[in-house]
Design a protein around this motif. Structure first.
Motif, PDB file in Angstrom:
ATOM      1  N   ILE A 167      41.703  58.607 105.850  1.00 22.16           N
ATOM      2  CA  ILE A 167      41.257  57.862 104.891  1.00 22.16           C
ATOM      3  C   ILE A 167      42.284  56.959 104.009  1.00 22.16           C
ATOM      4  CG2 ILE A 167      40.387  58.259 102.465  1.00 22.16           C
ATOM      5  CD1 ILE A 167      38.970  60.893 103.262  1.00 22.16           C
ATOM      6  N   VAL A 168      42.091  56.101 103.912  1.00 20.58           N
ATOM      7  CA  VAL A 168      42.906  54.957 103.400  1.00 20.58           C
ATOM      8  C   VAL A 168      42.679  54.601 102.043  1.00 20.58           C
ATOM      9  CG1 VAL A 168      44.065  52.617 103.752  1.00 20.58           C
ATOM     10  CG2 VAL A 168      43.585  53.937 105.645  1.00 20.58           C
ATOM     11  N   ILE A 169      43.891  54.524 101.095  1.00 18.98           N
ATOM     12  CA  ILE A 169      43.488  53.973  99.713  1.00 18.98           C
ATOM     13  C   ILE A 169      44.644  53.146  99.332  1.00 18.98           C
ATOM     14  CG2 ILE A 169      43.474  55.182  97.360  1.00 18.98           C
ATOM     15  CD1 ILE A 169      42.596  57.873  98.311  1.00 18.98           C
ATOM     16  N   ASP A 170      44.056  52.185  98.721  1.00 16.19           N
ATOM     17  CA  ASP A 170      45.038  51.091  98.275  1.00 16.19           C
ATOM     18  C   ASP A 170      45.693  51.483  97.266  1.00 16.19           C
ATOM     19  OD1 ASP A 170      43.957  49.781  95.504  1.00 16.19           O
ATOM     20  OD2 ASP A 170      42.125  50.203  96.771  1.00 16.19           O
ATOM     21  N   GLU A 171      47.157  51.038  96.815  1.00 17.12           N
ATOM     22  CA  GLU A 171      48.039  51.583  96.081  1.00 17.12           C
ATOM     23  C   GLU A 171      47.550  51.433  94.543  1.00 17.12           C
ATOM     24  OE1 GLU A 171      51.271  48.378  95.235  1.00 17.12           O
ATOM     25  OE2 GLU A 171      51.751  49.821  96.326  1.00 17.12           O
ATOM     26  N   ARG A 172      46.466  50.625  94.269  1.00 15.23           N
ATOM     27  CA  ARG A 172      45.893  50.686  93.130  1.00 15.23           C
ATOM     28  C   ARG A 172      44.764  51.578  92.689  1.00 15.23           C
ATOM     29  NH1 ARG A 172      44.878  44.499  91.131  1.00 15.23           N
ATOM     30  NH2 ARG A 172      44.296  45.796  89.194  1.00 15.23           N
ATOM     31  N   GLY A 173      44.465  52.282  93.967  1.00 19.11           N
ATOM     32  CA  GLY A 173      43.298  53.235  93.927  1.00 19.11           C
ATOM     33  C   GLY A 173      41.816  52.531  93.632  1.00 19.11           C
ATOM     34  N   GLU A 174      41.699  51.163  93.990  1.00 21.71           N
ATOM     35  CA  GLU A 174      40.550  50.682  93.705  1.00 21.71           C
ATOM     36  C   GLU A 174      39.476  50.816  94.831  1.00 21.71           C
ATOM     37  OE1 GLU A 174      40.946  46.464  93.251  1.00 21.71           O
ATOM     38  OE2 GLU A 174      42.145  46.621  91.365  1.00 21.71           O
ATOM     39  N   HIS A 175      39.928  51.158  96.004  1.00 23.82           N
ATOM     40  CA  HIS A 175      39.150  51.420  96.860  1.00 23.82           C
ATOM     41  C   HIS A 175      39.410  52.632  97.900  1.00 23.82           C
ATOM     42  CE1 HIS A 175      38.686  47.175  96.334  1.00 23.82           C
ATOM     43  NE2 HIS A 175      37.499  47.294  96.686  1.00 23.82           N
ATOM     44  N   VAL A 176      38.646  53.440  98.322  1.00 23.79           N
ATOM     45  CA  VAL A 176      38.737  54.470  99.048  1.00 23.79           C
ATOM     46  C   VAL A 176      38.193  54.282 100.601  1.00 23.79           C
ATOM     47  CG1 VAL A 176      38.794  56.990  99.560  1.00 23.79           C
ATOM     48  CG2 VAL A 176      38.844  56.071  97.247  1.00 23.79           C
TER      49      VAL A 176
END
Length: 379
Positions: free
Chosen positions: A95-104
């Motif tokens: 699972i990849v999460i952008d560093e702002r936590g907007e998308h999982v």
């Protein structure tokens, strides 16, 4: 492995999010890059500070955790994990999460690895937007490779899985035959597509004389030649997936000291003669007095079968055609294998009445599920 998930972050913002997730998602160990870890200290089983390239860390995580959660760009995740991929049945969820936590983002092993389900859970915990791209989820239907997973259904082979999945998501005619097993297999919110036709047995499918691109068969019955159950004017062999539900109960009785080998031989022979799949056995049922029988315990351990025990009073609630005074004097019950199989399965009739072979007695019953009428199982 004490933790199920590994969360990896290599930037200050990503580390902050990973630590937050680690505190909210049980079973998560957080791995943070030393250069940007700030005041964070390693805490056994919770936070691991690593120094060096993440490329050297990932191979160990791939072999040790159910899911790897990466707090960096999707492109970097693809490049770093590509050399580690082996098989969809063994690769962990990624699972990849952008560093702002907007998308999982569910990147890898969405179905078999559980990435899609975990993506939804993480998105809820972080207040993020889940991104799932697998066709069956987008279309609101079911995934062929996950069918009955929560019930322990087993596919005979994965050879045709891809072809059947492709037919399902591309709107081609698919036959779904269910002869046994749980009926509430459809995931919450999913629907059976219009191009999927449901059948209660392979005989019903055969007599329909309709043509299908692929077939899904859920059955505890075994046929020597798959073609013999194919419908007239229909080719199913190339794209057919057969699932074995855990729908059978073995009622077993035995003399004291009977070996596991003798018990196993009777079970295998009986199922073979009935043309029933060993993979469809859910459990063994017997009298409580047999709860310490070494051979019986060894047999159940070998196949990971639960051993269900009944008191004489419980066994005697089942009316038997041929109650045994001999068995009663030994166990306090007028029968063991037959009533045990019926009680455990919820059935009113047996696929195999009491059969004695050497030191063993065996009876076989098919489980009756809620909302199912007994006898509607392809027989």
């Amino acid at each position: 492995m004490s933790k199920r998930y590994a969360a990896v972050a290599i930037t200050r913002s990503g580390i902050e999010l990973a630590v937050k997730l680690g505190g909210r998602l049980g079973g998560t160990e957080v791995f943070v890059y030393a250069k940007y870890s700030g005041e964070l200290e390693a805490r056994s089983g919770e936070i691991t500070v690593f120094d060096g390239p993440v490329r050297g860390l990932l191979p160990r995580l791939f072999g040790s955790y159910e899911a790897v959660i990466l707090f960096f760009s999707l492109g970097a995740a693809v490049r770093l994990t590509a050399p580690l991929l082996r098989d969809k049945r063994t690769d962990p969820a990624v699972i990849v999460i952008d560093e702002r936590g907007e998308h999982v983002i569910s990147m890898l092993s969405g179905h078999l690895g559980g990435a899609n389900k975990l993506t939804l859970e993480i998105a809820e915990l972080l207040g993020s937007h889940p991104v799932i791209t697998t066709a069956s989820d987008v279309q609101g239907t079911f995934a062929v490779d996950l069918l009955g997973r929560e019930y322990g259904w087993r596919a005979d082979s994965f050879t045709s899985m891809k072809g059947v999945s492709a037919a399902l998501v591309n709107g081609e005619p698919v036959a779904f035959v269910q002869e046994s097993g749980e009926r509430d297999w459809l995931p919450p919110g999913a629907e059976v597509p219009e191009h999927v036709s449901m059948f209660a047995s392979r005989a019903e499918l055969r007599y329909s004389r309709r043509s299908f691109s692929a077939a899904i068969v859920v059955s505890d019955r075994v046929t020597e030649e798959p073609e013999e159950d194919a419908p007239a004017d229909t080719t199913l062999a190339e794209y057919t997936v057969v699932y074995r539900p855990r729908s059978l109960v073995l009622g077993l009785g035995c003399n004291r000291g009977t070996s596991a080998e003798e018990l196993e031989a009777v079970v295998l022979r009986t199922l073979n003669e009935l043309r029933l799949s060993l993979d469809s056995v859910r459990n063994v049922a017997t009298a409580g007095i047999k709860g310490d029988e070494a051979g019986l315990l060894a047999l159940c351990a070998k196949y990971s079968w639960e051993l269900v025990l009944y008191t004489p009073e419980q066994l005697n609630t089942v009316e038997l055609d041929h109650p045994s005074e001999v068995v009663f004097r030994t166990t306090g019950a007028y029968g063991v294998c037959e009533p045990a199989a019926l009680l455990s399965s919820g059935a009113h009739s047996l696929l195999q009445p009491k059969l004695k072979s050497g030191n063993v007695t065996i009876a076989v019953a098919r489980i009756v599920y809620p909302g199912e009428k007994e006898g509607k199982s392809g027989e």
